[in-house]
Design an enzyme around this catalytic site. Structure first.
Site, short mmCIF file in Angstrom:
data_model
loop_
_atom_site.label_atom_id
_atom_site.label_comp_id
_atom_site.label_asym_id
_atom_site.label_seq_id
_atom_site.Cartn_x
_atom_site.Cartn_y
_atom_site.Cartn_z
N THR A 1 -2.45 5.99 -6.59
CA THR A 1 -3.46 5.80 -7.39
C THR A 1 -4.97 5.57 -6.49
O THR A 1 -5.89 5.88 -7.16
CB THR A 1 -2.94 4.51 -8.15
OG1 THR A 1 -2.46 5.11 -9.37
CG2 THR A 1 -4.56 4.15 -8.85
N SER B 1 -1.22 2.55 -3.40
CA SER B 1 -1.06 2.81 -2.89
C SER B 1 -1.76 4.25 -2.60
O SER B 1 -2.07 4.86 -3.35
CB SER B 1 0.92 2.94 -2.23
OG SER B 1 0.99 3.23 -3.85
N ARG B 2 -1.19 5.25 -1.59
CA ARG B 2 -2.15 6.09 -1.09
C ARG B 2 -0.35 6.97 -1.15
O ARG B 2 0.76 6.05 -1.56
CB ARG B 2 -2.75 6.20 0.32
CG ARG B 2 -3.61 5.98 0.59
CD ARG B 2 -4.37 6.51 1.49
NE ARG B 2 -6.10 5.60 1.55
CZ ARG B 2 -7.01 5.85 0.84
NH1 ARG B 2 -6.73 6.81 0.46
NH2 ARG B 2 -8.15 5.06 1.35
N ALA B 3 -0.47 8.36 -1.56
CA ALA B 3 0.61 8.82 -1.52
C ALA B 3 1.28 8.86 -0.33
O ALA B 3 0.68 9.44 1.36
CB ALA B 3 0.22 10.21 -1.60
N LYS C 1 12.52 8.32 -9.97
CA LYS C 1 13.87 8.23 -8.59
C LYS C 1 14.56 6.55 -9.51
O LYS C 1 15.43 6.65 -8.72
CB LYS C 1 12.44 6.67 -7.76
CG LYS C 1 11.45 7.01 -7.14
CD LYS C 1 10.45 6.13 -6.18
CE LYS C 1 9.84 6.80 -4.60
NZ LYS C 1 8.90 6.08 -4.85
N ASP D 1 16.34 4.89 0.34
CA ASP D 1 15.51 3.37 -0.69
C ASP D 1 16.55 2.66 -1.37
O ASP D 1 17.33 3.11 -2.91
CB ASP D 1 15.10 4.98 -1.75
CG ASP D 1 13.94 4.26 -2.66
OD1 ASP D 1 13.43 3.07 -2.50
OD2 ASP D 1 13.68 5.08 -3.40
N GLY E 1 7.97 7.71 -8.49
CA GLY E 1 8.06 9.03 -8.71
C GLY E 1 8.30 10.64 -9.51
O GLY E 1 9.03 11.84 -10.59
N THR F 1 4.86 10.82 0.11
CA THR F 1 5.75 11.79 -0.69
C THR F 1 5.29 12.48 -1.96
O THR F 1 5.98 13.66 -1.92
CB THR F 1 7.11 11.60 -0.45
OG1 THR F 1 7.46 10.51 -1.81
CG2 THR F 1 7.93 10.76 0.76
N SER F 2 4.38 11.90 -2.44
CA SER F 2 3.97 12.32 -3.61
C SER F 2 2.02 13.36 -3.71
O SER F 2 1.77 13.28 -2.22
CB SER F 2 3.64 11.59 -4.48
OG SER F 2 2.33 10.49 -4.60
#
Lengths: 492, 492
Positions: free
Chosen positions: A203, A194-196, A288, A256, A168, A198-199
């Site tokens: 990384t 992970s890949r984005a 978040k 969430d 977040g 919603t961001s």
């Protein structure tokens, strides 16, 4: 009853079969009901769609998911019979009705989630029910164990350290500093990221600017054996497939569920055999976790969950009210990371990374209590962390000679200036992320923005706040409009 | 972006398009994401599935639901763009998070349900969320009005009477006696009934043994104008399409949300312009309403809901602990009805039907308070109700000369005898229904069972309890096995 297969290379959300309405009526199955298909010893359950004309009676239309599993070819005769809904649907109902589930019940649901035995309706009811009713700690332990057991587990050896961030916060590429620091200190850290979703950058997206991240299990094991660290994309290894399927429901509903966050994080860590896990819980407006009370509760739950699962967990509650680092977007963040490894980067990124790396070294017994941060800082200052990062980049197939200036940034740029004056209180994460995404991140890796100011800075009218970069004029304009509307820099 | 249409006559659960993965990636839509399609002024939103090869780049695969609405033919160029999720998804989330919804919010959800604008995930979240969080009376009024407004409304004239049963009781074909009785008394009763979903026979299934039940709006209006009564299948007229779509989610999950039951019943009645509505609420073990407290609450809510919606509602709480009538299954129940119209049928069926018909006549002002039952009984005894039923059968295209013995019953039969002795306490509805369904009902209309005993009867060892009928030996055996396991007749 035997049916003649017609095969369509369509990828659907679930295993689906298309039946003639007359056949469906004869067998007593309804649209969205279930049939079991078998062919030469292979078996699969699929959801029924019906047609009046596309497939004739005694024919059955099969999508790719089904033909791949059954190894069916057009014209094959396959056996079909209506099936009852799986037992796990009863347990989903039980949860919806407010009861607590035991391990066997939760395992049965998770197993059917992974095996695609649940219709979209049943899976959604499970996710929504869990979100609304909540899970107690026993249930979260069960969920975690079930997610681990139904996924791939990878052996990277003993004394594995790991870290996770609840997310977040824009920028915040601490992983790419923590991994080389703790690895340089001798810890083994097989980091999957992970890949984005919603961001503007995950990384994995950022690391991919420097080197490939898409490795299978054997390749990762080889890298870890050789250099005791990696920064790879978790999606390439089938760690917690239940988790991915649950997220596919949570995402469109913006759910969430804390129980799911806890079990999801822990399951992924346990699947790679992590023994020492540090969790970063950013708290603040726009992150978040909205308030310190919620963060404390989450910390308590993570640590307790770790105890029950037999792994050492510590949590650090950090300030998540503004972005960490100056670059936002894969390339801009990768450049920040390289600059920081040369001790020439963002103060907030370096400070936070050193603090977390220190905690992790202490947790893993690689540093005495109270000395971790100092040791981490020394490793960074000495250039050992940079050397380790270059080793990782090289081992993952990137260029180990890469310099910060080598990283390509979007050619179209425009700087947003302050139209007022004051002291910066915070920079809204969600708004900054939305602007970076409008500019093209994460898909266009060179797009994003660069912050010229930090919380606490005094700003005069006309001072540069941030520069937006994009590869496309249209996107640059969209991002600028959005920046103008949102005004993400908030003054005291 | 323009795409070339490929059309497939597949009927899916939702409007679906199939895109090449490359196109989907380019447009930034995910599997299960949403696109808006437009073609010559027509527009539709559809859910995305992806394929690597089935459709090429710049092609789009369309299912029947989509091609019918857009009037697209293969090769047409159609416009496609990714769309945001509809506003109603926010309101669904709001409900899930425990907030109360206002009329506009509920209407927006129901409208999208009917227009197929919600994915299966979103619709299920709505249904599950409503079930778990519950609805207050204001919300139920809104739900009812929204369901009416988004469906078809039929004008059958003034002073329309109607009845409904909450269900769960085997046999219980009171509608087929009440309709001719109140119609013979001069009331207008355009009765639309349902087919069985989980029971061995719905009123529509049973009536269909005597006459067709599948009529469109104009045909129903013609019948009502002519003979002021009908017993037709509600599914043939598009009364409350939202309701059907909600049931498609509730059914596989066995959800029975009270708020939805209330709004669903009232919406269907209001859609046909009912002014006086009598609701039968059977209560008891094995029926849908387990205890008198729940029944009282439901009665209160129905009457209050009626007031708010401007219609006169009364509820009768009846004994639902055992089946009503002796026959279970469409043909066996139809025979019971004909026998009862000749005053030669099941005592429980006649008694209950006369009582309910009397109440309905009083509610509608066709009988003075306290006289309804007597008037109803007189109409039945005089043969006027039978004459009216034969008129209805004839007008719906059946044989008005039909006798009880003309009705075909399954040729394979076997009688279950008591293996103990005692007084019959009750006969479990769910178990009796399961046995009748195992015998083949409702699909095989001639199958089912016939009860030889009633609650209160004294039974000796070896006495006949019930006879199972089926057209197939295999089904007869299944039903007998089930009867042996369940032992549906319970002794004091």
């Amino acid at each position: 009853m035997k049916f003649t297969a017609k095969c369509y290379p369509i990828k659907a959300e679930k295993p689906i079969v298309i039946m003639n309405e007359a056949d469906a009526k004869f067998l007593g199955v309804y649209v969205s009901g279930r049939v079991s298909l078998s062919h030469r010893g292979r078996e699969i359950t699929a959801i029924v769609n019906t047609t009046k004309s596309f497939v004739d009676e005694h024919e059955i239309g099969l999508y790719k998911d089904v033909t791949d599993i059954l190894k069916v070819r057009a014209g094959d005769k396959i056996m079909l019979k209506p099936t009852e809904r799986p037992k796990s649907v009863e347990f989903i109902k039980k949860k919806i009705d407010g009861y607590t589930l035991n391990y066997e019940e939760i395992y049965s649901i998770i197993k059917d989630v992974v095996d695609d035995n649940l219709s979209s309706i049943e899976l959604t009811a499970f996710v929504t029910g869990g979100y609304m009713a909540g899970y107690n700690l026993d249930e979260i332990v069960s969920l975690t164990q079930a997610i681990v057991k139904t996924g791939r587990q990878i052996d990277f050896g003993d004394d594995i350290v790991d870290k996770h961030c609840i997310g977040g916060v824009a920028g915040n590429r601490t992983t790419m500093l923590i991994v080389p620091i703790v690895a340089a200190a001798g810890a083994t850290i097989p980091k999957t990221s992970s890949r984005a979703i919603t961001s503007p950058a995950g990384t994995a997206d950022t690391m991919e600017v420097l080197a490939p991240v898409d490795f299978g299990v054997e390749e990762l094991q080889r890298i870890i054996r050789k250099i005791n660290a990696c920064i790879s994309w978790g999606g390439a290894v089938n760690l917690a497939p239940a988790d991915d399927k649950i997220i596919q429901v949570e995402y469109p509903l913006s759910l969430d569920a804390e129980g799911h966050v806890l079990s999801s994080v822990m399951a992924k860590k346990i699947s790679v055999g992590s023994d020492y896990i540090l969790i970063d819980i950013p708290v603040g407006v726009g992150s978040k976790v909205p308030n310190p009370e919620k963060a404390d509760e989450m910390k308590h739950n993570f640590i307790e969950l770790g105890k029950r699962l037999g792994v050492a967990v510590d949590c650090v509650i950090t300030n998540g009210s503004s972005p960490i680092g100056n670059g936002i977007g894969p390339a801009l963040e990768a450049r920040d990371v390289l600059l920081s490894l040369e001790n020439n980067g963002s103060v907030s990124l370096v400070k936070k990374s050193v603090m977390l790396a220190g905690n992790l070294l202490e947790l893993a017994g690689k540093a005495k209590k109270g000395t971790g941060r100092r040791i981490a800082k020394r490793i960074l200052d000495s250039g050992k962390a940079k050397a380790k990062m270059m080793e990782i980049i090289e081992e993952q197939g990137g260029n180990p000679e890469i310099k910060p200036d080598d990283i390509k940034i979007g050619k179209k740029e425009e700087t947003i200036k302050s139209d007022g004056e004051g002291r910066v209180k915070f920079i809204n994460n969600k708004e900054i992320s939305a602007i970076a995404r409008a500019a093209g991140a994460p898909r266009d890796k060179t797009s994003g923005l660069y912050l010229h100011i930090n919380p606490g800075d005094f700003v005069d009218k006309g001072d540069a706040l941030f520069t937006i970069y994009s590869s496309k004029n249209r996107r640059l304009n969209n991002a600028m409009e959005l920046a103008d509307t949102l005004k993400p820099v908030k003054y005291v």
